[in-house]
Design an enzyme around this catalytic site. Structure first.
Site, PDB file in Angstrom:
ATOM      1  N   HIS A  23       0.850  -1.180   0.000  1.00  0.00           N
ATOM      2  CA  HIS A  23       0.000   0.000   0.000  1.00  0.00           C
ATOM      3  C   HIS A  23       0.885   1.229   0.000  1.00  0.00           C
ATOM      4  CE1 HIS A  23      -3.093   2.877   1.113  1.00  0.00           C
ATOM      5  NE2 HIS A  23      -3.945   1.971   0.678  1.00  0.00           N
ATOM      6  N   ASP A  58      -8.087  -5.018  -0.196  1.00  0.00           N
ATOM      7  CA  ASP A  58      -8.575  -5.692  -1.391  1.00  0.00           C
ATOM      8  C   ASP A  58      -8.197  -7.154  -1.460  1.00  0.00           C
ATOM      9  OD1 ASP A  58      -9.988  -3.625  -2.439  1.00  0.00           O
ATOM     10  OD2 ASP A  58      -8.199  -2.684  -3.261  1.00  0.00           O
TER      11      ASP A  58
HETATM   12  N1  ACO Z   1       4.341  -7.584  -5.052  1.00  0.00           N
HETATM   13  C1  ACO Z   1       5.686  -7.616  -5.166  1.00  0.00           C
HETATM   14  N2  ACO Z   1       6.495  -6.558  -4.959  1.00  0.00           N
HETATM   15  C2  ACO Z   1       5.907  -5.412  -4.622  1.00  0.00           C
HETATM   16  C3  ACO Z   1       4.506  -5.285  -4.469  1.00  0.00           C
HETATM   17  C4  ACO Z   1       3.723  -6.432  -4.697  1.00  0.00           C
HETATM   18  N3  ACO Z   1       2.386  -6.373  -4.574  1.00  0.00           N
HETATM   19  N4  ACO Z   1       4.190  -4.007  -4.124  1.00  0.00           N
HETATM   20  C5  ACO Z   1       5.353  -3.354  -4.056  1.00  0.00           C
HETATM   21  N5  ACO Z   1       6.390  -4.191  -4.347  1.00  0.00           N
HETATM   22  C6  ACO Z   1       7.821  -3.857  -4.290  1.00  0.00           C
HETATM   23  C7  ACO Z   1       8.230  -3.010  -5.494  1.00  0.00           C
HETATM   24  O1  ACO Z   1       8.694  -3.817  -6.557  1.00  0.00           O
HETATM   25  C8  ACO Z   1       9.337  -2.175  -4.874  1.00  0.00           C
HETATM   26  O2  ACO Z   1      10.490  -2.982  -4.772  1.00  0.00           O
HETATM   27  P1  ACO Z   1      11.968  -2.312  -4.919  1.00  0.00           P
HETATM   28  O3  ACO Z   1      12.069  -1.316  -3.802  1.00  0.00           O
HETATM   29  O4  ACO Z   1      12.903  -3.462  -4.815  1.00  0.00           O
HETATM   30  O5  ACO Z   1      11.966  -1.658  -6.279  1.00  0.00           O
HETATM   31  C9  ACO Z   1       8.851  -1.907  -3.451  1.00  0.00           C
HETATM   32  O6  ACO Z   1       8.016  -3.026  -3.149  1.00  0.00           O
HETATM   33  C10 ACO Z   1       8.056  -0.611  -3.297  1.00  0.00           C
HETATM   34  O7  ACO Z   1       7.005  -0.622  -4.240  1.00  0.00           O
HETATM   35  P2  ACO Z   1       6.385   0.670  -4.946  1.00  0.00           P
HETATM   36  O8  ACO Z   1       5.684   0.253  -6.189  1.00  0.00           O
HETATM   37  O9  ACO Z   1       7.459   1.708  -5.041  1.00  0.00           O
HETATM   38  O10 ACO Z   1       5.363   1.145  -3.851  1.00  0.00           O
HETATM   39  P3  ACO Z   1       4.200   2.161  -4.093  1.00  0.00           P
HETATM   40  O11 ACO Z   1       3.907   2.760  -2.778  1.00  0.00           O
HETATM   41  O12 ACO Z   1       4.505   3.066  -5.232  1.00  0.00           O
HETATM   42  O13 ACO Z   1       3.004   1.211  -4.595  1.00  0.00           O
HETATM   43  C11 ACO Z   1       1.117  -0.203  -4.615  1.00  0.00           C
HETATM   44  C12 ACO Z   1       1.947   0.799  -3.805  1.00  0.00           C
HETATM   45  C13 ACO Z   1       0.752   0.390  -5.978  1.00  0.00           C
HETATM   46  C14 ACO Z   1      -0.183  -0.492  -3.877  1.00  0.00           C
HETATM   47  C15 ACO Z   1       1.934  -1.510  -4.808  1.00  0.00           C
HETATM   48  O14 ACO Z   1       2.279  -2.067  -3.551  1.00  0.00           O
HETATM   49  C16 ACO Z   1       1.208  -2.552  -5.653  1.00  0.00           C
HETATM   50  O15 ACO Z   1       1.327  -2.507  -6.883  1.00  0.00           O
HETATM   51  N6  ACO Z   1       0.454  -3.494  -5.014  1.00  0.00           N
HETATM   52  C17 ACO Z   1      -0.326  -4.466  -5.732  1.00  0.00           C
HETATM   53  C18 ACO Z   1      -1.625  -3.844  -6.213  1.00  0.00           C
HETATM   54  C19 ACO Z   1      -2.612  -3.607  -5.108  1.00  0.00           C
HETATM   55  O16 ACO Z   1      -2.873  -4.479  -4.284  1.00  0.00           O
HETATM   56  N7  ACO Z   1      -3.203  -2.406  -5.107  1.00  0.00           N
HETATM   57  C20 ACO Z   1      -4.247  -2.046  -4.138  1.00  0.00           C
HETATM   58  C21 ACO Z   1      -3.811  -0.938  -3.272  1.00  0.00           C
HETATM   59  S1  ACO Z   1      -5.003  -0.647  -2.018  1.00  0.00           S
HETATM   60  C22 ACO Z   1      -6.207   0.263  -2.767  1.00  0.00           C
HETATM   61  O17 ACO Z   1      -6.035   0.944  -3.738  1.00  0.00           O
HETATM   62  C23 ACO Z   1      -7.506   0.212  -2.129  1.00  0.00           C
END
Ligand code: ACO
Length: 428
Positions: A307, A364
């Site tokens: 998140h 979610d």
């Molecule tokens: N699976 C694997 N790796 C992940 C995931 C995941 N679900 N989420 C983040 N990471 C990793 C990224 O690759 C990154 O790794 P790095 O530092 O080695 O490059 C690190 O964790 C940070 O991730 P970011 O994408 O920079 O985090 P951000 O805060 O921008 O993204 C987000 C948050 C979009 C929710 C992300 O965690 C994601 O894509 N999750 C899956 C989709 C999801 O469940 N979305 C629902 C969000 S809740 C809502 O909207 C109600």
């Protein structure tokens, strides 16, 4: 004494005011930065940018706290109803019995949609995504209620637009569901409260009387409350920014629906179930899929994990996980996909990759499992999220108007070519 931040650029020091929210969070007010220094800030994805001050929702991602108008989400989810929470978000206070009854009465009087609007449904292909349908249908409401287009609305007109927006939404969402089945639409009944009416229009049949199932009504209330607002985020900020150009409520909410659609935001609940199904079909080897999620050369992400703001746990996920267990038990559902979800959760919570990056199951991860247990098709999940988020969008849109916020207009740092001379087509 009020606090200031000192910014040093070259040999000059600038003083910028620090503002503090009621929960103690602090911000450096840079609204005069460009005038003072000629500089703008760069913050792609707005990870550190407060776009507004707001008195609606507070969340602390580190401590896993979420409150609507000062009330903890845990208490609201346990004790209140969705319509009560909608009133709270929009009006700022919990309603007394009389206020709540009147709010419900006003909404009930507007749940019918114009019969002509049904023709829109005929135009959509039967397999078109419900979010595309909802976004178009909500925007088209402006055609039926042209008073919403007035640049300046009286308080009563504004109130009526809000009531209509809330009222039409349940009818549209349940009709989208009925269309996906090819079943006749069920008309709203004023005797029901907001959520019961939705459940009735969704699961009722024209051919036989429908008896509301309290388990379903309670589950829907809980899910919708948990989704009702979440301060600034992709869809809510979209609603505020679209509304800041003085677009009408229907266009503003419609833009929020489009923003919510994506799998990185509201679309995650659909993506979670699709992912779990995919893992099941692939033989159910969760370790393999965890490894894929960790592999930087593989675009696969564990949907429902991580998140932008919650870096400890998502308080909504805690509530919904409990609700999920209860509902599945009450409905007597034994779902193989749920077993895969539990295994994924167990492994990911211990795995250093997820632990170090603070990636926990979000709301979610579980909401999709409940929607599935209630009998909703996967592509309806995000529409249900939109139904829940509606009061939040409305409250934020209304607050933006009350604050008289200026039109949203970010800056950029240009990195393209400079000073090129046009070359005639024949010479290229
Ligand atoms: N699976 C694997 N790796 C992940 C995931 C995941 N679900 N989420 C983040 N990471 C990793 C990224 O690759 C990154 O790794 P790095 O530092 O080695 O490059 C690190 O964790 C940070 O991730 P970011 O994408 O920079 O985090 P951000 O805060 O921008 O993204 C987000 C948050 C979009 C929710 C992300 O965690 C994601 O894509 N999750 C899956 C989709 C999801 O469940 N979305 C629902 C969000 S809740 C809502 O909207 C109600």
């Amino acid at each position: 004494m009020s606090e200031n931040a000192q910014l040093i650029i070259g040999d000059k020091t600038y003083s910028l005011p620090v503002i503090e929210g009621t929960e103690g969070e602090k911000a450096i007010d840079i609204s005069k930065l460009r005038d003072l220094t000629g500089y703008v800030t760069l913050d792609v994805g707005y990870k550190n940018t407060g776009a507004t001050t707001s008195a609606i929702t507070f969340l602390d991602g580190e401590l896993g706290i979420l409150k609507y108008r000062g009330y903890p989400i845990e208490e609201l989810a346990e004790k209140s109803s969705f319509i009560e929470v909608a009133y709270l978000l929009i009006h700022g206070e919990l309603p007394n019995k009389e206020q709540l009854d009147y709010f419900q009465y006003e909404i009930s009087r507007h749940t019918l949609v114009h019969e002509d609007l049904k023709k829109f449904f005929d135009g959509f292909p039967s397999k078109s995504h419900p979010m595309g349908q909802l976004s178009s249908l909500v925007c088209s409401l402006s055609a039926y209620y042209p008073e919403s287009l007035k640049q300046v609305q009286t308080e009563e007109e504004l109130h009526l637009s809000i009531i209509k927006m809330l009222a039409k939404m349940t009818t549209l969402v349940s009709w989208i569901y009925k269309k996906s089945l090819g079943h006749p639409y069920i008309y709203p009944q004023n005797k029901y409260d907001y959520v019961s009416n939705f459940v009735y229009m969704t699961f009722g049949q024209r051919t036989e009387p429908y008896v509301l199932d309290p388990v379903i009504v309670k589950a829907m209330n809980t899910l919708l409350i948990l989704h009702a607002d979440h301060e600034q985020n992709c869809s809510t900020s979209t609603v505020r920014i679209v509304g800041s150009s003085e677009s009408n409520i229907y266009a503003s909410v419609s833009s929020g629906i489009s923003a919510l659609w994506g799998p990185l935001h509201g679309g995650a609940n659909q993506a979670v179930i699709e992912m779990l199904e995919q893992i099941k079909e692939d033989g159910g080897d969760t370790d393999k899929w965890i490894a894929k999620a960790k592999d930087k050369n593989d675009p696969f992400r564990l949907m429902g994990f991580g998140h932008r703001v919650y870096k400890n746990f998502d308080p909504r996920a805690k509530i919904i996980k409990k609700a999920c267990d209860e509902i599945l038990e009450k409905l007597g559902i034994d779902d193989e996909v749920l077993e895969i979800a539990k295994k994924l959760e167990e492994v990911a919570l211990k795995d250093p990759y997820f632990v170090e990056r603070k990636l926990y199951p979000n709301v979610d991860f579980y909401s999709g499992i409940i929607y599935r247990a209630l009998g909703f098709p996967t592509d309806m999940f995000t529409v249900l999220f939109a139904l829940g988020r509606l009061p939040g969008w409305i409250a934020q849109w209304k607050e933006m108007k009350e604050h008289k916020e200026p039109i949203g207009r970010p800056r950029q740092i240009y990195t393209g070519k400079v000073n090129r001379t046009y070359v005639e087509l024949k010479d290229r």
